[in-house]
Structures are given as C-alpha cells and as structure tokens.
Scaffold this motif. Structure first.
Motif, mmCIF file in Angstrom:
data_model
loop_
_atom_site.group_PDB
_atom_site.id
_atom_site.type_symbol
_atom_site.label_atom_id
_atom_site.label_comp_id
_atom_site.label_asym_id
_atom_site.label_seq_id
_atom_site.Cartn_x
_atom_site.Cartn_y
_atom_site.Cartn_z
ATOM 1 N N PRO A 252 16.280 -6.900 -8.317
ATOM 2 C CA PRO A 252 16.655 -6.053 -7.169
ATOM 3 C C PRO A 252 17.377 -4.785 -7.563
ATOM 4 O O PRO A 252 17.485 -3.853 -6.770
ATOM 5 C CB PRO A 252 17.558 -6.981 -6.339
ATOM 6 N N THR A 253 17.873 -4.728 -8.817
ATOM 7 C CA THR A 253 18.546 -3.505 -9.282
ATOM 8 C C THR A 253 17.556 -2.443 -9.762
ATOM 9 O O THR A 253 17.951 -1.297 -9.979
ATOM 10 C CB THR A 253 19.505 -3.848 -10.433
ATOM 11 N N GLN A 254 16.293 -2.817 -9.918
ATOM 12 C CA GLN A 254 15.264 -1.853 -10.328
ATOM 13 C C GLN A 254 14.764 -1.124 -9.079
ATOM 14 O O GLN A 254 13.757 -1.487 -8.488
ATOM 15 C CB GLN A 254 14.128 -2.580 -11.051
ATOM 16 N N LEU A 255 15.485 -0.079 -8.716
ATOM 17 C CA LEU A 255 15.265 0.558 -7.420
ATOM 18 C C LEU A 255 13.864 1.130 -7.281
ATOM 19 O O LEU A 255 13.279 1.080 -6.195
ATOM 20 C CB LEU A 255 16.321 1.653 -7.208
ATOM 21 N N HIS A 256 13.317 1.690 -8.365
ATOM 22 C CA HIS A 256 11.975 2.273 -8.258
ATOM 23 C C HIS A 256 10.923 1.206 -8.014
ATOM 24 O O HIS A 256 9.935 1.438 -7.304
ATOM 25 C CB HIS A 256 11.645 3.089 -9.521
ATOM 26 N N LEU A 257 11.125 0.025 -8.584
ATOM 27 C CA LEU A 257 10.173 -1.060 -8.348
ATOM 28 C C LEU A 257 10.359 -1.675 -6.963
ATOM 29 O O LEU A 257 9.389 -2.104 -6.329
ATOM 30 C CB LEU A 257 10.327 -2.136 -9.429
ATOM 31 N N MET A 258 11.602 -1.723 -6.489
ATOM 32 C CA MET A 258 11.828 -2.190 -5.122
ATOM 33 C C MET A 258 11.170 -1.247 -4.118
ATOM 34 O O MET A 258 10.628 -1.680 -3.105
ATOM 35 C CB MET A 258 13.328 -2.303 -4.846
ATOM 36 N N GLU A 259 11.182 0.038 -4.423
ATOM 37 C CA GLU A 259 10.505 1.006 -3.552
ATOM 38 C C GLU A 259 8.995 0.774 -3.566
ATOM 39 O O GLU A 259 8.314 0.960 -2.554
ATOM 40 C CB GLU A 259 10.822 2.431 -4.004
ATOM 41 N N GLU A 260 8.476 0.323 -4.722
ATOM 42 C CA GLU A 260 7.049 0.002 -4.800
ATOM 43 C C GLU A 260 6.706 -1.162 -3.859
ATOM 44 O O GLU A 260 5.651 -1.168 -3.214
ATOM 45 C CB GLU A 260 6.679 -0.374 -6.240
ATOM 46 N N LEU A 261 7.617 -2.130 -3.749
ATOM 47 C CA LEU A 261 7.404 -3.228 -2.812
ATOM 48 C C LEU A 261 7.350 -2.725 -1.379
ATOM 49 O O LEU A 261 6.514 -3.157 -0.584
ATOM 50 C CB LEU A 261 8.529 -4.260 -2.948
ATOM 51 N N ARG A 262 8.258 -1.831 -1.038
ATOM 52 C CA ARG A 262 8.260 -1.256 0.318
ATOM 53 C C ARG A 262 6.944 -0.532 0.584
ATOM 54 O O ARG A 262 6.393 -0.591 1.687
ATOM 55 C CB ARG A 262 9.436 -0.296 0.481
ATOM 56 N N LYS A 263 6.447 0.155 -0.437
ATOM 57 C CA LYS A 263 5.180 0.878 -0.296
ATOM 58 C C LYS A 263 4.034 -0.100 -0.036
ATOM 59 O O LYS A 263 3.181 0.144 0.839
ATOM 60 C CB LYS A 263 4.903 1.694 -1.562
ATOM 61 N N ILE A 264 4.004 -1.219 -0.787
ATOM 62 C CA ILE A 264 2.954 -2.221 -0.578
ATOM 63 C C ILE A 264 2.998 -2.720 0.853
ATOM 64 O O ILE A 264 1.962 -2.855 1.520
ATOM 65 C CB ILE A 264 3.116 -3.389 -1.578
ATOM 66 N N LYS A 265 4.194 -2.999 1.333
ATOM 67 C CA LYS A 265 4.323 -3.502 2.697
ATOM 68 C C LYS A 265 3.825 -2.472 3.711
ATOM 69 O O LYS A 265 3.123 -2.819 4.670
ATOM 70 C CB LYS A 265 5.784 -3.860 2.984
ATOM 71 N N ARG A 266 4.152 -1.192 3.499
ATOM 72 C CA ARG A 266 3.688 -0.143 4.431
ATOM 73 C C ARG A 266 2.166 -0.027 4.409
ATOM 74 O O ARG A 266 1.528 0.113 5.464
ATOM 75 C CB ARG A 266 4.314 1.198 4.060
ATOM 76 N N VAL A 267 1.583 -0.109 3.232
ATOM 77 C CA VAL A 267 0.129 0.040 3.108
ATOM 78 C C VAL A 267 -0.591 -1.163 3.717
ATOM 79 O O VAL A 267 -1.651 -1.012 4.346
ATOM 80 C CB VAL A 267 -0.257 0.230 1.627
ATOM 81 N N VAL A 268 -0.027 -2.368 3.552
ATOM 82 C CA VAL A 268 -0.607 -3.556 4.178
ATOM 83 C C VAL A 268 -0.638 -3.385 5.695
ATOM 84 O O VAL A 268 -1.611 -3.756 6.364
ATOM 85 C CB VAL A 268 0.193 -4.816 3.771
ATOM 86 N N THR A 269 0.431 -2.796 6.239
ATOM 87 C CA THR A 269 0.489 -2.560 7.678
ATOM 88 C C THR A 269 -0.585 -1.564 8.120
ATOM 89 O O THR A 269 -1.110 -1.664 9.243
ATOM 90 C CB THR A 269 1.888 -2.046 8.077
ATOM 91 N N LYS A 270 -0.929 -0.622 7.253
ATOM 92 C CA LYS A 270 -2.007 0.312 7.584
ATOM 93 C C LYS A 270 -3.362 -0.391 7.637
ATOM 94 O O LYS A 270 -4.230 -0.027 8.436
ATOM 95 C CB LYS A 270 -2.043 1.451 6.560
ATOM 96 N N ALA A 271 -3.537 -1.404 6.781
ATOM 97 C CA ALA A 271 -4.796 -2.154 6.788
ATOM 98 C C ALA A 271 -4.880 -3.094 7.989
ATOM 99 O O ALA A 271 -5.961 -3.342 8.514
ATOM 100 C CB ALA A 271 -4.939 -2.944 5.487
ATOM 101 N N GLU A 272 -3.733 -3.629 8.423
ATOM 102 C CA GLU A 272 -3.672 -4.518 9.580
ATOM 103 C C GLU A 272 -2.311 -4.298 10.234
ATOM 104 O O GLU A 272 -1.277 -4.599 9.647
ATOM 105 C CB GLU A 272 -3.852 -5.974 9.158
ATOM 106 N N ALA A 273 -2.331 -3.770 11.456
ATOM 107 C CA ALA A 273 -1.101 -3.323 12.110
ATOM 108 C C ALA A 273 -0.042 -4.417 12.234
ATOM 109 O O ALA A 273 1.159 -4.140 12.160
ATOM 110 C CB ALA A 273 -1.426 -2.759 13.491
#
Length: 358
Positions: A252-273
């Motif tokens: 959780p201290t790897q902030l850039h990788l945690m941001e990558e997780l947030r990005k995955i979640k946002r993109v998944v929402t684009k594929a299915e609201a």
C-alpha cells in the motif's frame, strides 16, 4: 464446497388466514414461600445460571474445523492455558489480556473482549475458568459475526470480481481455488490476467484456467487496465457468469502502483457500468497487525467489499480477524489453511472462535 446464492424472484403473496381466537392468558403462578432458614439465600442457590455453551459444529463442517484448529493450534494452546486455573480472578484477566495481544487481536479488540467477559461473568455468576472460556467464545463469535457474509453470484451477468493483495499473500492461488469451486458449482468463469508486472503471474493463472477448463484473457506485457477492459467486455459478449480480474501484487506504500489499481477499477466500470461488483483483498494470516493496515489502505483506495484470509496454518495467530472486526469490519468471504483445494472455505464466526480458542 462454498455456498453461493443466486438472487431469487420475489415470492408471490399468499392469502392471509383468518386470525385464530386468542388463547386465554395463563394465570400467574403463586410466588414460592420463603424457606425457614433464609428465603433469599435459598432462592439464589436454586436459580439457574446461564453460561453460554457453543453449539456443535455440523457434521459436514467437522473436517474443515479440524484443519482450521490445527492451523491455529499455537494460538489456541496459549489462550486455553489461561483457563486452566481453579478460579476466576484478576490474575486470569491479566493473563487473558496478554494472550489476546500476543495473538494479534489488537488493543481495541482486546479491551472490548475483556470488558465483555468481565461483564458476563458478573451477570451470570460464573465462578469457574471453563465458564469464562465459554463466555469468551460467545463474545468473540458476536464480535466476528458482522464479517460473516456469503459471496453472491447471479445478481449480475457477469459478476465481475476484482482481486488485489500484496506480493506473496496467495492471491493468484486463491483465485485458482475460487475458480475451481465456481466451475464445480456450474458457473461459467472467465479469468483476466491483469498482473502483467510479475513474470510468472500470467503463466500461473493460465495453469489454473487450463486445470479448471475456463477461459482466460491475457496479453504479454500488456497494460493491466486494457486487459481488464477486454476481459469484462468478453465476459459480457460470451454471457459468462463470473469474470475474475487478477491484479499485480503491491504494497500500500507503493503509491504509483496503488494508482494503477484505481485505474483498473475505473476502466472496468467503463466496460460495465455496475462493475466491479466485488473488490476482494487477499491477506496473509501470518502478517499480524500489518494485515489490518493493509485492509485500511486498500479499502481507502478501492472501497473493498470482502476479504480472503490465507495461510492460517503453523505460525499464524489468527487474532487479527478480531482486530479487523473491531476497527475495519470488511466481510471475510473465505479463509484458507493450506495449499490444497479443500483448504479454502467459507468463513463462519462460530467455527473460527472455537478454533482460535482451542
């Protein structure tokens, strides 16, 4: 085998039966006459003292509870030793506090459990340490009860499950076991190999896909978010029941990788609201209070819906689940005690309390 529940259609209304005539109220029994040698004392001795006793574990879960008890044997022995004395006194409470803290229960949960044991011992009139142990089992069960919740499959098609965790927590292996149980239950599963940072992750997930005869979407060196988007889109098009997205392990201290997780979640929402429908965190039961830190950090980043607790075997203390229940009550869907398929099972508060307390 896990318990999965599909959403049931609303029940049709049934005709309301005419109310039955009310039964006459029973007459109050006369109060017992006081005894000749002190009625108050005699009544107190004759009153039943309610001490909670754990109900038996269902036969079909006995094997699992035995394995869980073996995994938590070190903690169970330490806690059981507290209750081997002849009486309930301050020394017992002090020993219990130390044992709970050493079991990774945490300061807040330890204080709560001690308070509950003291209160119920006084309320019930318990005098024997074994009674105090039964009271502790009951208090721990009630503390853990909010974590007991089944994973629901079928309200969405596909149900999209995003899985996160630190390196070494057993994330990909847990996904493989979950896939096996889903497939055995008749669910069609599609895996997304979105852990593109670890060299062997895609191959490891592909082995589980082949073993369970399910489909997998992967790209060598591809963007994790793009892989996730393609998998969810493919799951919709192929009418899969479940899509499981495996993400890269990170601290959780790897902030850039945690941001990558947030990005995955946002993109998944684009594929299915409505997706992801579940965001699971896999935590290693051996990491103690650090597991609570992980839950708080990943929940802040992803809004977790559930946990998978692995490696509750050998050196695992297990008390951290009480700390999670007290400070960050995210549901625990599954717990695991080893590498075998049957070593991952649904979490039940009473079973865990019994195993933890030996």
């Amino acid at each position: 085998m896990f318990s999965f529940f599909r959403k049931k259609p609303p029940a049709t209304a049934e005709p309301v039966a005419a109310p039955a005539p009310a039964a006459p109220a029973p007459t109050a029994a006369p109060a017992p006459a006081p005894t000749a040698a002190g009625g108050l004392i005699g009544s107190a001795i004759g009153a039943a003292i309610e001490i909670p006793v754990a109900p038996p574990v269902p036969a079909e879960r006995q094997g699992w509870v035995t394995r869980l008890s073996e995994g938590l044997r070190k903690t169970g022995s330490s806690l059981s030793q507290v209750f081997t004395g002849a009486q309930i006194d301050e020394a017992l409470y002090e020993e219990l506090e130390t044992a709970l803290l050493l079991a990774d229960t945490g300061v807040a949960a330890t204080a709560y459990l001690l308070q509950e044991v003291r209160r119920k011992v006084q309320a019930t009139g318990a005098t024997r340490p074994v009674q105090a142990k039964n009271i502790l089992v009951d208090a721990l069960t009630q503390l853990l009860r909010p974590l007991e919740r089944p994973l629901v499959i079928g309200e969405h098609q596909p149900t999209v499950i995003m899985v996160a965790g630190v390196n070494g927590a057993g994330k990909t292996t847990s996904i493989g076991k979950l896939t096996k149980h889903l497939a055995d239950a008749g669910e069609t599963v599609l895996l997304a190999a979105a852990d593109t940072f670890r060299a062997a992750a895609r191959e490891q997930l592909a082995v589980w896909a082949d073993r369970n005869r399910v489909e997998i979407v992967s790209q060598e060196g591809g963007d994790p978010a793009a892989v996730s988007f393609d998998a969810v889109s493919a799951g919709k098009a192929r009418r899969k029941d479940v899509v499981i997205v495996d993400t890269a392990g990170r601290l959780p201290t790897q902030l850039h990788l945690m941001e990558e997780l947030r990005k995955i979640k946002r993109v998944v929402t684009k594929a299915e609201a409505s997706a992801p429908h579940e965001v699971l965190l896999v935590i290693d039961g051996n990491t103690g209070q650090n597991a609570l830190t992980q839950v708080k950090a990943f929940d802040q980043a992803l809004q977790l819906t559930g946990l998978v607790v692995t490696k509750l075997d050998g050196t695992a203390k297990g008390g951290v689940l009480a700390a999670i229940a007290q400070e960050k009550p995210v549901p625990v869907y599954f717990i695991g005690v080893g590498e075998k398929l049957e070593d991952l099972e649904t979490f039940r508060a009473r079973e865990f309390a019994l195993a933890l307390l030996g």
